[in-house]
Design an enzyme around this catalytic site. Structure first.
Site, PDB file in Angstrom:
ATOM      1  N   ASP A 238       0.845  -1.181   0.000  1.00 41.72           N
ATOM      2  CA  ASP A 238       0.000   0.000   0.000  1.00 41.72           C
ATOM      3  C   ASP A 238       0.897   1.252   0.000  1.00 41.72           C
ATOM      4  O   ASP A 238       1.868   1.322  -0.744  1.00 41.72           O
ATOM      5  CB  ASP A 238      -0.963  -0.035   1.201  1.00 41.72           C
ATOM      6  CG  ASP A 238      -2.124   0.946   1.066  1.00 41.72           C
ATOM      7  OD1 ASP A 238      -3.088   0.625   0.354  1.00 41.72           O
ATOM      8  OD2 ASP A 238      -2.055   2.032   1.664  1.00 41.72           O
ATOM      9  N   TYR A 382      -3.615  11.109   1.018  1.00 34.90           N
ATOM     10  CA  TYR A 382      -4.061  10.908  -0.362  1.00 34.90           C
ATOM     11  C   TYR A 382      -4.078  12.244  -1.112  1.00 34.90           C
ATOM     12  O   TYR A 382      -3.612  12.338  -2.252  1.00 34.90           O
ATOM     13  CB  TYR A 382      -5.457  10.282  -0.379  1.00 34.90           C
ATOM     14  CG  TYR A 382      -5.471   8.817   0.004  1.00 34.90           C
ATOM     15  CD1 TYR A 382      -5.557   7.832  -0.971  1.00 34.90           C
ATOM     16  CD2 TYR A 382      -5.387   8.424   1.332  1.00 34.90           C
ATOM     17  CE1 TYR A 382      -5.564   6.488  -0.631  1.00 34.90           C
ATOM     18  CE2 TYR A 382      -5.388   7.088   1.686  1.00 34.90           C
ATOM     19  CZ  TYR A 382      -5.474   6.125   0.699  1.00 34.90           C
ATOM     20  OH  TYR A 382      -5.463   4.795   1.042  1.00 34.90           O
ATOM     21  N   HIS A 439      -4.482  -7.721  -0.311  1.00 29.28           N
ATOM     22  CA  HIS A 439      -3.785  -6.450  -0.166  1.00 29.28           C
ATOM     23  C   HIS A 439      -3.044  -6.321   1.168  1.00 29.28           C
ATOM     24  O   HIS A 439      -1.944  -5.775   1.212  1.00 29.28           O
ATOM     25  CB  HIS A 439      -4.816  -5.326  -0.310  1.00 29.28           C
ATOM     26  CG  HIS A 439      -4.235  -3.955  -0.353  1.00 29.28           C
ATOM     27  ND1 HIS A 439      -3.480  -3.499  -1.412  1.00 29.28           N
ATOM     28  CD2 HIS A 439      -4.284  -2.926   0.536  1.00 29.28           C
ATOM     29  CE1 HIS A 439      -3.107  -2.251  -1.183  1.00 29.28           C
ATOM     30  NE2 HIS A 439      -3.580  -1.878  -0.010  1.00 29.28           N
TER      31      HIS A 439
END
Length: 463
Positions: A238, A382, A439
């Site tokens: 990630d 982000y 993930h």
């Protein structure tokens, strides 16, 4: 042989000047080719940069000492949590909708009931404190990390390793893999550092705009230097994969090896061409049978899956303060938002969360965000990384030259074949098709990830 004789005759038929010009041209072409190959393999780095993320103006000096830290809680904190849980209003799910509309509220009530009546936060705080925690100030921020040293034994090679988490994870997602890495593996053992990204958990949140992966990479390089490590290994998934990749680009001579369980292709002609013919002539574009199985039909298995699962990404990359505002005040809302990502980003698309992860584990991770009030600051990461086109940044245009190990888990959002990865990662030592997992590899399948990491390091160390 016949063609060789024809070429030899043609060459002999030239006069001396023409022969010299032809030889000169051939030498020049060979030189250009050799130069291009050399430039491709030449180790490049990106600038470290500088930053200050604390409140107010940067002081003339900064305390660089390292301080022990312990996770703490109180009865007031637990009572406040329970009161907020008790005031929650739920919306009934649509009939037969399962998890197709998000985290199913019927199952959410089961999780919340466990959280309210069975989950023991004080016990989990003791679990968190089983490993030594520390904080140190870097670029105006108190940076939190866990530091686990292996038991001292003769005849074993101790290798420094930093593990970097992502969102909505934390340092805690590595707690299952820590005992596997700090035990002797045929003479190899790791000394592990697990930092919290600034803005996540117990690390300070940046007070200024612009804190992106490059800034986090620089801070973690400073941390490793402060701990006395001149060379070390890195592992990430990630956001951790982006941060550790940037660390390898900034100081390639310090990073002995880079191991990733998430890696994305660099879009260009090679990728587009291989998508056009890869399902028909895979051998021409370097695809294996497993690549073809995981990639095609491409729109169904990759594009549609990403579009379906990336709604959170868009809002966090544009309006993070709006996205996280209500979650910072509602523990049940926070849990639903975070656990939905753990259920959809494992290899269990039906929301079967407890088949891979225990409720104690996922709720402990939620509590790290809840008690620190860090959901909004974690979402801002982000925004900071996607304020502009990341493909125009210097790190996107620079290759990675350190020894690299890639673990391709089948449940990852998008499959990246080795032939695609080689465009960026120029020194791949190992590429493994993992048999299962998604993930959150360290959380879901710690033994698989540990095994692949160990075999990669052994290759680099030639053990």
């Amino acid at each position: 042989m016949q063609r060789l004789e024809v070429l030899k005759g043609a060459f002999c038929g030239l006069d001396a000047i023409q022969q010299q010009l032809l030889i000169g041209s051939a030498v020049a072409a060979g030189g250009i080719l050799m130069h291009m190959l050399y430039k491709r393999q030449q180790v490049k780095s990106i600038p470290l940069g500088e930053g200050w993320w604390g409140a107010g103006k940067k002081p003339l000096s900064e305390d660089d000492k390292i301080y022990p830290f312990k996770v703490q809680t109180s009865q007031e904190e637990i009572e406040d949590l329970h009161e907020r849980i008790d005031r929650t209003r739920y919306t009934d799910p649509l009939e037969d909708s399962c998890f197709q509309y998000g985290f199913n509220s019927t199952y959410l009530k089961t999780v919340v009931s466990y959280w309210r009546n069975t989950f023991d936060w004080e016990k989990q705080v003791a679990v968190l404190n089983q490993y030594p925690h520390f904080k140190t100030k870097i670029e105006g921020l108190d940076v939190h990390y866990v530091h686990v040293r292996p038991p001292h034994r003769a005849n074993q090679k101790v290798v420094p390793l930093m593990l970097v988490h992502g969102w909505p994870g934390s340092f805690y997602e590595f707690y299952k893999i820590l005992p596997l890495l700090t035990e002797n593996q045929d003479g190899l053992v790791f000394e592990v550092i697990c930092p919290s990204i600034p803005g996540y958990g117990f690390s300070d949140a940046p007070h200024k705009q612009g804190f992106d992966c490059l800034a986090a990479a620089r801070i973690f390089l400073t941390l490793m230097e402060r701990l006395g490590f001149s060379q070390f290994y890195l592992q990430g998934g990630d956001w951790g994969s982006f941060i550790t990749t940037n660390m390898a680009q900034m100081k390639p001579l310090c990073v002995k090896g880079l191991h990733l369980n998430m890696f994305m292709p660099r879009w260009g002609f090679k990728v587009m061409w291989s998508l056009m013919i890869g399902s028909y002539l895979p051998f021409l574009v370097g695809f294996s049978r497993e690549d073809v199985r995981r990639l095609f039909p491409f729109f169904e298995k990759n594009v549609w899956n990403i579009l379906r699962e990336m709604g959170y990404f868009h809002i966090q990359a544009t309006k993070p303060d709006t996205a996280g505002c209500g979650l910072n005040d509602s523990p049940v809302g926070l849990a639903a938002y975070m656990l939905e990502k753990f259920s959809s980003s494992t290899d269990l698309m039906d929301g079967g969360l407890e088949r891979k992860l225990s409720l104690d584990d996922v709720l402990t991770n939620v509590m790290i965000y809840w008690t620190t009030g860090s959901i909004v600051s974690s979402m801002r990461f982000y925004k900071e990384n996607f304020k502009s086109n990341p493909d125009n940044r210097v790190d996107a245009k620079t290759g990675i030259f350190v020894p690299t190990g890639l673990a391709a888990f089948p449940g990852e959002l998008m499959h990246c074949p080795k032939s695609w990865a080689q465009v960026r990662y120029r020194n791949i030592y190992s590429y493994t098709f993992m048999p299962r997992g998604g993930h959150f590899a360290a959380f879901e399948d710690p033994q698989l990830l540990a095994n692949d990491l160990v075999q990669f390091v052994k290759k680099v160390e030639k053990l």
